[in-house]
Scaffold this motif. Sequence first.
Motif, PDB file in Angstrom:
ATOM      1  N   GLU A   9       6.364 -11.084   6.293  1.00  0.00           N
ATOM      2  CA  GLU A   9       5.958 -10.244   7.490  1.00  0.00           C
ATOM      3  C   GLU A   9       5.823  -9.043   7.213  1.00  0.00           C
ATOM      4  O   GLU A   9       4.831  -8.549   6.873  1.00  0.00           O
ATOM      5  CB  GLU A   9       5.868 -11.064   8.662  1.00  0.00           C
ATOM      6  N   LEU A  10       6.637  -8.703   6.848  1.00  0.00           N
ATOM      7  CA  LEU A  10       7.142  -7.271   5.813  1.00  0.00           C
ATOM      8  C   LEU A  10       6.912  -7.148   4.922  1.00  0.00           C
ATOM      9  O   LEU A  10       5.580  -5.485   5.004  1.00  0.00           O
ATOM     10  CB  LEU A  10       8.600  -6.392   6.576  1.00  0.00           C
ATOM     11  N   HIS A  11       6.716  -7.827   4.329  1.00  0.00           N
ATOM     12  CA  HIS A  11       5.943  -7.782   2.993  1.00  0.00           C
ATOM     13  C   HIS A  11       4.244  -7.646   2.976  1.00  0.00           C
ATOM     14  O   HIS A  11       3.700  -6.570   2.434  1.00  0.00           O
ATOM     15  CB  HIS A  11       6.233  -8.644   1.897  1.00  0.00           C
ATOM     16  N   GLU A  12       3.603  -8.627   4.137  1.00  0.00           N
ATOM     17  CA  GLU A  12       2.263  -8.343   3.918  1.00  0.00           C
ATOM     18  C   GLU A  12       2.009  -7.469   4.940  1.00  0.00           C
ATOM     19  O   GLU A  12       0.629  -6.839   4.906  1.00  0.00           O
ATOM     20  CB  GLU A  12       1.927  -9.543   4.978  1.00  0.00           C
ATOM     21  N   GLN A  13       2.548  -6.530   6.243  1.00  0.00           N
ATOM     22  CA  GLN A  13       2.192  -5.800   6.365  1.00  0.00           C
ATOM     23  C   GLN A  13       1.778  -4.309   5.459  1.00  0.00           C
ATOM     24  O   GLN A  13       1.273  -3.230   5.301  1.00  0.00           O
ATOM     25  CB  GLN A  13       3.360  -5.071   8.042  1.00  0.00           C
ATOM     26  N   ARG A  16      -1.329  -4.783   3.849  1.00  0.00           N
ATOM     27  CA  ARG A  16      -2.276  -3.929   4.411  1.00  0.00           C
ATOM     28  C   ARG A  16      -2.444  -2.044   4.505  1.00  0.00           C
ATOM     29  O   ARG A  16      -3.423  -1.814   4.168  1.00  0.00           O
ATOM     30  CB  ARG A  16      -2.027  -4.540   5.945  1.00  0.00           C
ATOM     31  N   ALA A  17      -0.906  -2.219   4.679  1.00  0.00           N
ATOM     32  CA  ALA A  17      -0.694  -0.948   4.882  1.00  0.00           C
ATOM     33  C   ALA A  17      -1.162   0.088   3.472  1.00  0.00           C
ATOM     34  O   ALA A  17      -1.891   0.856   3.364  1.00  0.00           O
ATOM     35  CB  ALA A  17       0.126   0.124   5.253  1.00  0.00           C
ATOM     36  N   SER A  18      -0.506  -0.438   2.231  1.00  0.00           N
ATOM     37  CA  SER A  18      -0.627   0.210   1.329  1.00  0.00           C
ATOM     38  C   SER A  18      -2.666   0.035   0.791  1.00  0.00           C
ATOM     39  O   SER A  18      -2.626   1.374   0.241  1.00  0.00           O
ATOM     40  CB  SER A  18      -0.141  -0.401  -0.086  1.00  0.00           C
ATOM     41  N   THR A  19      -3.659  -0.628   1.301  1.00  0.00           N
ATOM     42  CA  THR A  19      -4.723  -0.609   0.811  1.00  0.00           C
ATOM     43  C   THR A  19      -5.038   0.253   1.805  1.00  0.00           C
ATOM     44  O   THR A  19      -6.349   1.323   1.143  1.00  0.00           O
ATOM     45  CB  THR A  19      -4.829  -1.535   1.253  1.00  0.00           C
ATOM     46  N   ASN A  26       5.186  -1.185  -3.718  1.00  0.00           N
ATOM     47  CA  ASN A  26       5.750  -0.474  -3.562  1.00  0.00           C
ATOM     48  C   ASN A  26       6.296   1.095  -3.395  1.00  0.00           C
ATOM     49  O   ASN A  26       6.988   1.350  -2.562  1.00  0.00           O
ATOM     50  CB  ASN A  26       6.372  -0.419  -5.204  1.00  0.00           C
ATOM     51  N   ALA A  27       5.100   1.957  -3.548  1.00  0.00           N
ATOM     52  CA  ALA A  27       5.177   2.783  -2.573  1.00  0.00           C
ATOM     53  C   ALA A  27       5.048   3.120  -1.243  1.00  0.00           C
ATOM     54  O   ALA A  27       5.574   4.047  -0.838  1.00  0.00           O
ATOM     55  CB  ALA A  27       3.814   4.110  -3.952  1.00  0.00           C
ATOM     56  N   GLN A  28       4.272   2.399  -1.404  1.00  0.00           N
ATOM     57  CA  GLN A  28       3.854   2.646   0.752  1.00  0.00           C
ATOM     58  C   GLN A  28       5.779   2.069   1.120  1.00  0.00           C
ATOM     59  O   GLN A  28       5.942   2.924   2.092  1.00  0.00           O
ATOM     60  CB  GLN A  28       3.148   1.111   0.737  1.00  0.00           C
ATOM     61  N   ALA A  29       5.977   0.471   0.435  1.00  0.00           N
ATOM     62  CA  ALA A  29       7.560   0.678   1.083  1.00  0.00           C
ATOM     63  C   ALA A  29       8.634   2.172   1.026  1.00  0.00           C
ATOM     64  O   ALA A  29       9.521   1.972   1.507  1.00  0.00           O
ATOM     65  CB  ALA A  29       8.099  -0.685   0.400  1.00  0.00           C
ATOM     66  N   GLU A  30       8.305   2.287  -0.621  1.00  0.00           N
ATOM     67  CA  GLU A  30       9.243   3.962  -0.697  1.00  0.00           C
ATOM     68  C   GLU A  30       8.714   5.018   0.135  1.00  0.00           C
ATOM     69  O   GLU A  30       9.841   5.677   1.040  1.00  0.00           O
ATOM     70  CB  GLU A  30       9.081   3.616  -2.234  1.00  0.00           C
ATOM     71  N   PHE A  31       8.133   5.119   1.268  1.00  0.00           N
ATOM     72  CA  PHE A  31       7.056   5.830   1.264  1.00  0.00           C
ATOM     73  C   PHE A  31       8.223   5.249   3.360  1.00  0.00           C
ATOM     74  O   PHE A  31       8.633   6.833   3.848  1.00  0.00           O
ATOM     75  CB  PHE A  31       5.808   6.117   2.224  1.00  0.00           C
ATOM     76  N   TRP A  32       7.659   4.336   3.650  1.00  0.00           N
ATOM     77  CA  TRP A  32       8.640   3.948   4.505  1.00  0.00           C
ATOM     78  C   TRP A  32       9.917   4.016   4.813  1.00  0.00           C
ATOM     79  O   TRP A  32      10.417   4.854   5.765  1.00  0.00           O
ATOM     80  CB  TRP A  32       7.834   2.552   5.375  1.00  0.00           C
TER      81      TRP A  32
END
Length: 64
Positions: A9-13, A16-19, A26-32
């Motif tokens: 579920e976190l991967h899916e979030q 969606r946020a990365s879009t 990966n960049a979205q997860a790194e930012f978070w």
Amino acid sequence: MGIVKIDDELHEQARRASTVMCRSINAQAEFWMKIGMIAEANPTLSFNEIVSREFAAAQLRVAA
């Protein structure tokens, strides 16, 4: 570089946020992760204050 296992579920979030943010997943997860680390180390700072400090550290001026 390594592999980090996260909940589906976190991967899916993150996907969606990365879009929305025009980042890779990966960049979205790194930012978070980076913002989260800074927030834990500086619990009195708001998100906007954290981002402003990161802009300043990168010597990036953003017109208001």
